[in-house]
Design a protein around this motif. Structure first.
Motif, short mmCIF file in Angstrom:
data_model
loop_
_atom_site.label_atom_id
_atom_site.label_comp_id
_atom_site.label_asym_id
_atom_site.label_seq_id
_atom_site.Cartn_x
_atom_site.Cartn_y
_atom_site.Cartn_z
N SER A 347 0.99 -1.46 -0.48
CA SER A 347 -0.22 0.18 0.07
C SER A 347 0.91 1.45 0.02
CB SER A 347 -1.13 -0.44 1.14
OG SER A 347 -1.49 1.01 1.85
N GLY A 348 1.99 1.10 1.16
CA GLY A 348 2.82 2.33 0.99
C GLY A 348 3.10 3.28 -0.10
N SER A 349 4.18 1.71 -0.40
CA SER A 349 4.56 1.34 -2.56
C SER A 349 4.36 2.14 -3.30
CB SER A 349 5.74 0.67 -2.33
OG SER A 349 4.42 -0.44 -2.26
N SER A 350 2.35 1.28 -3.20
CA SER A 350 1.86 2.01 -4.60
C SER A 350 0.74 3.32 -4.17
CB SER A 350 0.49 1.13 -4.16
OG SER A 350 1.11 0.01 -4.57
N LEU A 351 1.37 4.27 -3.13
CA LEU A 351 0.67 5.62 -2.88
C LEU A 351 1.60 6.08 -3.36
CD1 LEU A 351 -1.16 7.49 -1.51
CD2 LEU A 351 -0.22 7.17 0.48
N VAL A 352 2.61 5.39 -2.85
CA VAL A 352 4.11 6.61 -3.88
C VAL A 352 4.90 6.25 -4.88
CG1 VAL A 352 6.30 6.75 -3.32
CG2 VAL A 352 5.80 6.55 -1.02
N SER A 353 4.09 5.48 -5.57
CA SER A 353 3.89 5.43 -7.26
C SER A 353 2.78 6.47 -7.55
CB SER A 353 4.40 4.01 -7.50
OG SER A 353 2.63 3.59 -7.28
N THR A 354 2.27 6.07 -7.42
CA THR A 354 0.84 7.19 -7.16
C THR A 354 1.30 8.21 -7.53
OG1 THR A 354 -0.96 4.73 -6.80
CG2 THR A 354 -1.66 7.71 -7.43
N LEU A 355 1.51 8.82 -6.33
CA LEU A 355 2.26 10.43 -5.98
C LEU A 355 3.37 10.56 -6.88
CD1 LEU A 355 1.74 10.83 -2.32
CD2 LEU A 355 0.53 11.80 -4.19
N PHE A 356 3.95 9.71 -7.34
CA PHE A 356 5.05 9.76 -7.98
C PHE A 356 5.11 10.05 -9.21
CE2 PHE A 356 9.00 8.46 -10.63
CZ PHE A 356 9.81 9.90 -10.21
N ALA A 357 3.73 9.11 -10.36
CA ALA A 357 3.56 9.53 -11.34
C ALA A 357 2.20 10.35 -12.10
CB ALA A 357 2.82 7.69 -11.77
N THR A 358 1.70 10.56 -10.76
CA THR A 358 0.78 11.90 -11.20
C THR A 358 1.06 13.23 -10.93
OG1 THR A 358 -1.33 10.44 -9.90
CG2 THR A 358 -1.65 12.08 -10.32
N LEU A 359 1.91 12.94 -10.78
CA LEU A 359 2.94 14.43 -9.91
C LEU A 359 3.87 14.88 -11.48
CD1 LEU A 359 3.76 17.62 -8.52
CD2 LEU A 359 5.54 16.13 -7.71
N LEU A 360 3.98 14.26 -11.54
CA LEU A 360 5.42 14.26 -13.03
C LEU A 360 4.14 14.12 -14.34
CD1 LEU A 360 8.76 11.81 -12.28
CD2 LEU A 360 7.90 14.38 -12.10
N ARG A 362 1.91 15.41 -14.80
CA ARG A 362 1.11 16.55 -15.31
C ARG A 362 1.88 17.49 -15.75
NH1 ARG A 362 -3.94 18.36 -12.02
NH2 ARG A 362 -3.56 16.73 -10.52
N PHE A 363 4.03 17.49 -15.92
CA PHE A 363 4.75 17.31 -17.07
C PHE A 363 4.68 17.17 -18.66
CE2 PHE A 363 5.92 18.91 -12.59
CZ PHE A 363 6.15 19.96 -11.56
N TYR A 364 4.16 16.36 -18.51
CA TYR A 364 4.13 16.46 -19.88
C TYR A 364 3.80 16.29 -21.00
CZ TYR A 364 3.42 12.21 -23.98
OH TYR A 364 3.12 12.39 -25.49
N ASP A 365 4.39 16.96 -21.92
CA ASP A 365 4.28 17.46 -22.79
C ASP A 365 4.35 17.54 -24.18
OD1 ASP A 365 6.79 16.77 -22.64
OD2 ASP A 365 8.08 19.28 -22.27
N GLY A 366 4.31 16.11 -24.50
CA GLY A 366 4.59 15.47 -26.00
C GLY A 366 5.99 15.08 -26.21
N THR A 367 6.71 15.35 -25.08
CA THR A 367 7.98 14.98 -25.58
C THR A 367 8.75 13.87 -24.68
OG1 THR A 367 9.42 16.26 -23.93
CG2 THR A 367 8.64 17.09 -25.85
N LEU A 368 9.75 13.05 -24.30
CA LEU A 368 10.16 12.17 -23.43
C LEU A 368 11.21 12.52 -22.13
CD1 LEU A 368 10.47 8.97 -24.41
CD2 LEU A 368 13.12 9.26 -25.41
N VAL A 369 11.48 14.19 -22.47
CA VAL A 369 12.07 14.97 -20.84
C VAL A 369 11.19 14.15 -19.78
CG1 VAL A 369 12.60 16.77 -20.74
CG2 VAL A 369 12.72 16.64 -22.36
N THR A 370 9.86 14.07 -19.40
CA THR A 370 9.32 13.46 -18.22
C THR A 370 9.60 12.05 -18.36
OG1 THR A 370 7.86 14.92 -18.87
CG2 THR A 370 7.54 13.85 -17.03
#
Length: 401
Positions: A347-360, A362-370
């Motif tokens: 549960s803890g690792s899933s929560l961390v992964s969800t927060l990490f993936a959701t936060l980053l 938001r910065f997806y801009d159609g490139t590979l940088v994120t």
């Protein structure tokens, strides 16, 4: 008596329900977004990310429940909740309804995920446990390789809802197999009653372990990098390379990296130990992430497809090395609290992964940088956390009854 080989295959199939529920939908995300008219705050990324959030919620409850009523009952309860969520998603007429079904699916899939880990901890420990987990992941990886291909075939025949119909059938078949062939691994004498006071006390003991908490964070960051890829894969391949119909082939190719790594780890962990294998995995993930980031910078975020694949494949190979070892390292100190411990770790690792993936995400801009930054950041941060965890106490944590 069920053979060890059959148990490993059964555990792998049950665990793979998580990957099947994620990777099987990748080819359908763009079609779902168009049909459901996806609009903020929900998007097709939510179909993946909120499934993981539901899984984190389910893991909190079904893990302790498996310590109290046994692994079999908790796992079958989880499969029942998964089936309910699948029915909701199958009949959905809007994106919020579909996401609700996905959250229920996530809550339910936590049963097989946590209970199988607890059953393995009931029967094995140390490097032997890491070896069993690696064998499981070797079989398990066939799912993310084949699921997108099969899902696209179902979509061509009957649309994206046929994928959810297949999920329902698979859950039913696995439930029957498990019910008929898997004995209980936690005898009544070792069970921990579901008492809020003792539950909180035992959870406090586990979370007081610096080693366990740091490994939860490290596992979450590694999985978060992979989750970001899964949530953005359909858009990434289409936006950068114009790939849509052949997406399942590229997803399968990259998933092969995780499968090969799991096979290598299963062969090597007994010789070198899980901590040494984890360090090698981190070295690979950091190097691959930095190489991808350099290529992205050089080509303004849109490197040639070959460059992307040549850096992404080693990244997923490294992730495959890390998964089984980080879980085994975190579970080593849990003793007869394997259910609650697996619950908190998952549960803890899933929560961390969800927060990490959701936060980053938001910065997806159609490139590979994120994505490149996510691989490098996750690798470096998780390595530091794991090395810090190694200095903590790894003695068995005794339960309060």
């Amino acid at each position: 008596m069920t053979s060890l080989r059959e148990r490993i295959v059964l555990y792998a199939c049950l665990t793979s329900l998580t990957a099947l529920s994620i990777d099987g939908l990748l080819p359908a995300l763009r079609d779902i977004g168009t049909e459901m008219a996806a609009a903020p705050p929900l998007s097709t990324q939510s179909i993946i990310a909120l499934f993981i959030l539901g899984m984190a919620i389910g893991e909190l409850f079904l893990g302790p429940l498996s310590d109290a009523i046994g692994r079999r009952r908790a796992l079958l309860l989880g499969l029942g909740l998964y089936a309910m969520g699948t029915l909701v998603a199958l009949q959905s007429t809007s994106l919020p309804m579909l996401v609700l079904g996905r959250i229920l699916q996530g809550i339910g899939v936590a049963g097989p995920k946590v209970a199988t880990r607890a059953m393995i901890r009931d029967q094995f420990e140390g490097d032997a446990m890491a070896r069993i987990l690696s064998f499981m992941f070797t079989l398990f990886i066939l799912v993310p390789m084949l699921a997108p291909l099969l899902a696209q075939g179902l979509m061509m025949l009957a649309g994206w809802r046929a994928i959810f119909a297949a999920y329902l059938a698979i859950a039913a078949l696995l439930g029957i197999w498990f019910f008929r062939r898997q004995p209980e691994t936690l005898p009544p004498a070792r069970r921990i009653p579901l008492c809020p006071k003792s539950l909180l006390a035992n959870a406090g003991r586990i979370l007081a372990s610096r080693r366990v908490v740091l490994l939860i964070l490290a596992t979450g960051l590694v999985f978060g990098a992979q989750l970001l890829y899964l949530a953005t894969a359909a858009d990434l391949f289409f936006d950068i390379y114009g790939i849509a119909e052949t997406l399942p082939l590229y997803v399968a190719l990259l998933a092969l990296g995780v499968g090969l790594a799991s096979f290598v780890n299963a062969r090597c962990v007994s010789r070198y130990g899980m901590e040494a294998m984890a360090r090698a995995g981190y070295a690979g993930l950091i190097a691959a992430g930095l190489a991808m980031l350099a290529a992205s910078t050089l080509w303004s975020g849109r490197p040639p497809l070959a460059h992307f694949l040549l850096s992404a494949f080693p990244a997923f190979f490294a992730i495959g090395i890390l998964f089984g070892n980080l879980n085994a390292m975190a579970m080593r100190s849990l003793g007869n609290m394997a259910g609650l411990g697996a619950s908190l770790i998952a549960s803890g690792s899933s929560l961390v992964s969800t927060l990490f993936a959701t936060l980053l995400g938001r910065f997806y801009d159609g490139t590979l940088v994120t994505l490149a930054a996510a691989f490098a950041t996750a690798g470096i941060s998780a390595f530091v956390l794991t090395e810090w965890a190694r200095k903590g106490n790894d003695t068995v944590i005794e339960a309060v009854r």
